[in-house]
Design a protein around this motif. Sequence first.
Motif, PDB file in Angstrom:
ATOM      1  N   TYR A  93      32.362  15.513 -19.903  1.00 22.92           N
ATOM      2  CA  TYR A  93      33.775  15.173 -19.684  1.00 22.92           C
ATOM      3  C   TYR A  93      34.284  15.846 -18.407  1.00 22.92           C
ATOM      4  O   TYR A  93      34.941  15.221 -17.567  1.00 22.92           O
ATOM      5  CB  TYR A  93      34.594  15.607 -20.894  1.00 22.92           C
ATOM      6  N   LYS A  94      33.962  17.136 -18.254  1.00 17.57           N
ATOM      7  CA  LYS A  94      34.397  17.856 -17.056  1.00 17.57           C
ATOM      8  C   LYS A  94      33.762  17.265 -15.800  1.00 17.57           C
ATOM      9  O   LYS A  94      34.402  17.190 -14.751  1.00 17.57           O
ATOM     10  CB  LYS A  94      34.032  19.340 -17.172  1.00 17.57           C
ATOM     11  N   ARG A  95      32.497  16.844 -15.916  1.00 17.60           N
ATOM     12  CA  ARG A  95      31.820  16.255 -14.753  1.00 17.60           C
ATOM     13  C   ARG A  95      32.503  14.958 -14.329  1.00 17.60           C
ATOM     14  O   ARG A  95      32.696  14.720 -13.128  1.00 17.60           O
ATOM     15  CB  ARG A  95      30.345  15.993 -15.106  1.00 17.60           C
ATOM     16  N   ARG A  96      32.870  14.129 -15.291  1.00 24.55           N
ATOM     17  CA  ARG A  96      33.539  12.869 -14.947  1.00 24.55           C
ATOM     18  C   ARG A  96      34.895  13.110 -14.297  1.00 24.55           C
ATOM     19  O   ARG A  96      35.321  12.362 -13.415  1.00 24.55           O
ATOM     20  CB  ARG A  96      33.703  12.013 -16.201  1.00 24.55           C
ATOM     21  N   ARG A  97      35.573  14.161 -14.709  1.00 21.83           N
ATOM     22  CA  ARG A  97      36.888  14.485 -14.145  1.00 21.83           C
ATOM     23  C   ARG A  97      36.793  15.252 -12.824  1.00 21.83           C
ATOM     24  O   ARG A  97      37.798  15.469 -12.165  1.00 21.83           O
ATOM     25  CB  ARG A  97      37.698  15.313 -15.147  1.00 21.83           C
ATOM     26  N   GLY A  98      35.584  15.688 -12.478  1.00 18.74           N
ATOM     27  CA  GLY A  98      35.411  16.474 -11.262  1.00 18.74           C
ATOM     28  C   GLY A  98      35.788  17.925 -11.439  1.00 18.74           C
ATOM     29  O   GLY A  98      36.047  18.635 -10.462  1.00 18.74           O
ATOM     30  N   ASP A  99      35.844  18.408 -12.704  1.00 19.13           N
ATOM     31  CA  ASP A  99      36.265  19.779 -12.989  1.00 19.13           C
ATOM     32  C   ASP A  99      35.096  20.739 -13.206  1.00 19.13           C
ATOM     33  O   ASP A  99      35.319  21.930 -13.426  1.00 19.13           O
ATOM     34  CB  ASP A  99      37.152  19.806 -14.241  1.00 19.13           C
ATOM     35  N   LEU A 100      33.873  20.225 -13.169  1.00 18.67           N
ATOM     36  CA  LEU A 100      32.717  21.090 -13.395  1.00 18.67           C
ATOM     37  C   LEU A 100      32.209  21.624 -12.062  1.00 18.67           C
ATOM     38  O   LEU A 100      31.953  20.867 -11.131  1.00 18.67           O
ATOM     39  CB  LEU A 100      31.615  20.309 -14.115  1.00 18.67           C
ATOM     40  N   GLU A 101      32.059  22.946 -11.968  1.00 19.21           N
ATOM     41  CA  GLU A 101      31.653  23.581 -10.719  1.00 19.21           C
ATOM     42  C   GLU A 101      30.304  23.031 -10.247  1.00 19.21           C
ATOM     43  O   GLU A 101      29.403  22.833 -11.055  1.00 19.21           O
ATOM     44  CB  GLU A 101      31.537  25.097 -10.876  1.00 19.21           C
ATOM     45  N   PRO A 102      30.156  22.789  -8.937  1.00 19.77           N
ATOM     46  CA  PRO A 102      28.896  22.242  -8.398  1.00 19.77           C
ATOM     47  C   PRO A 102      27.674  23.058  -8.796  1.00 19.77           C
ATOM     48  O   PRO A 102      26.606  22.495  -9.065  1.00 19.77           O
ATOM     49  CB  PRO A 102      29.129  22.260  -6.892  1.00 19.77           C
ATOM     50  N   VAL A 103      27.810  24.388  -8.835  1.00 24.28           N
ATOM     51  CA  VAL A 103      26.643  25.209  -9.177  1.00 24.28           C
ATOM     52  C   VAL A 103      26.217  24.950 -10.616  1.00 24.28           C
ATOM     53  O   VAL A 103      25.010  24.974 -10.936  1.00 24.28           O
ATOM     54  CB  VAL A 103      26.960  26.714  -8.949  1.00 24.28           C
ATOM     55  N   LYS A 104      27.163  24.645 -11.503  1.00 24.67           N
ATOM     56  CA  LYS A 104      26.818  24.354 -12.891  1.00 24.67           C
ATOM     57  C   LYS A 104      26.231  22.953 -13.017  1.00 24.67           C
ATOM     58  O   LYS A 104      25.323  22.728 -13.828  1.00 24.67           O
ATOM     59  CB  LYS A 104      28.045  24.524 -13.783  1.00 24.67           C
ATOM     60  N   VAL A 105      26.740  22.020 -12.245  1.00 25.57           N
ATOM     61  CA  VAL A 105      26.160  20.675 -12.235  1.00 25.57           C
ATOM     62  C   VAL A 105      24.702  20.757 -11.807  1.00 25.57           C
ATOM     63  O   VAL A 105      23.809  20.159 -12.425  1.00 25.57           O
ATOM     64  CB  VAL A 105      26.941  19.747 -11.288  1.00 25.57           C
ATOM     65  N   ASN A 106      24.455  21.523 -10.748  1.00 30.43           N
ATOM     66  CA  ASN A 106      23.088  21.682 -10.241  1.00 30.43           C
ATOM     67  C   ASN A 106      22.188  22.346 -11.281  1.00 30.43           C
ATOM     68  O   ASN A 106      21.028  21.950 -11.484  1.00 30.43           O
ATOM     69  CB  ASN A 106      23.126  22.514  -8.952  1.00 30.43           C
ATOM     70  N   LEU A 107      22.729  23.337 -11.961  1.00 28.82           N
ATOM     71  CA  LEU A 107      21.937  24.051 -12.967  1.00 28.82           C
ATOM     72  C   LEU A 107      21.618  23.150 -14.152  1.00 28.82           C
ATOM     73  O   LEU A 107      20.494  23.160 -14.684  1.00 28.82           O
ATOM     74  CB  LEU A 107      22.701  25.291 -13.432  1.00 28.82           C
ATOM     75  N   LEU A 108      22.554  22.328 -14.569  1.00 29.83           N
ATOM     76  CA  LEU A 108      22.307  21.367 -15.633  1.00 29.83           C
ATOM     77  C   LEU A 108      21.266  20.332 -15.201  1.00 29.83           C
ATOM     78  O   LEU A 108      20.370  19.970 -15.975  1.00 29.83           O
ATOM     79  CB  LEU A 108      23.611  20.672 -16.029  1.00 29.83           C
TER      80      LEU A 108
END
Length: 239
Positions: free
Chosen positions: A205-220
Amino acid sequence: MSIKTLPQTVDRSGPAPWQDETTMDSKLRRAPDAEWVLMFRLGLSRKRIAELVGAEPATVGYHLVIARRQDPGLEAEHLASARTKSRRSPVDLARMQEIISWVTDEGRFPRDRSGDKGERSMARWLSARRREAAEGTLDPAYNQGLAHVPGWTGTHREMADEARWHDRLAELAAFLEEGHDWPRHHHYDSEREHTLGVWIHTQRYKRRRGDLEPVKVNLLDTTVPAWQTGRTRGRPPRR
C-alpha cells in the motif's frame, strides 16, 4: 664551432607544485574524504586515521585542513570526542565505517539471509546497533557515525519501529523459504501468517502511494522478489 645551448622548456602539462596527489588520480579520494573526516570527528588522530586506512599522514592532514575550512566546528567536535574517550576501539570504529561505506555504495542495508558471509555479518552488526538505539544504550560514537546512514536517525520509538521492520522482513523471508505461499491478511491459517500478511499488505500500500522509502523498496526487491505481486491465483495444494 660552438654549440649554443638551448633553454630548457618547462613541461606545464603536469600538475602544479601545489596540487595534492589526491586531486590528480581519479582512483584516489577526493578531498575532503568523508570517511576520514568522520573518523577525525569521532576523536581519532591524523596518524591513527592514516594507519587504519593505509594512507600517508600528510595526505590525511591535507584532507583535514580542507575539512576544517568547510566546517569551523570540526576541531571542537574532534577534541570533545577525544576527551570523552569512547569505549569503542579504533577497530570498532573502522568496522562501523566499513559498513557505512557498504550501505552507501550498495544503496541498501545488508541482508541477514544473504549468501555472502560478510554481508550477513554486517546485517547482524546493524541489527544489534538498532536494538541498542531503541533501548537508548547506543554508544555515542556509533550514534554519531550512523547518523550519516539514510533512514537511521530518529527517536527511540522510531528506532524501535525501524528494528521491527527489519525483523518482519527476515521473518517473511523465512516464511517463504519454508515453502509457504505469500501470507494473507484475510482468511489466514495462523497468527504468524496474519501478522506477516498485514505487514506485507502495508508495504504494498505504501509503495503504491509513494510513501515507502527507496532503500526499503530496494531491500524488499532483493530479499523477497515479487513481493509487490504476491499471490497469483489461489493457494497451492498442501503437501
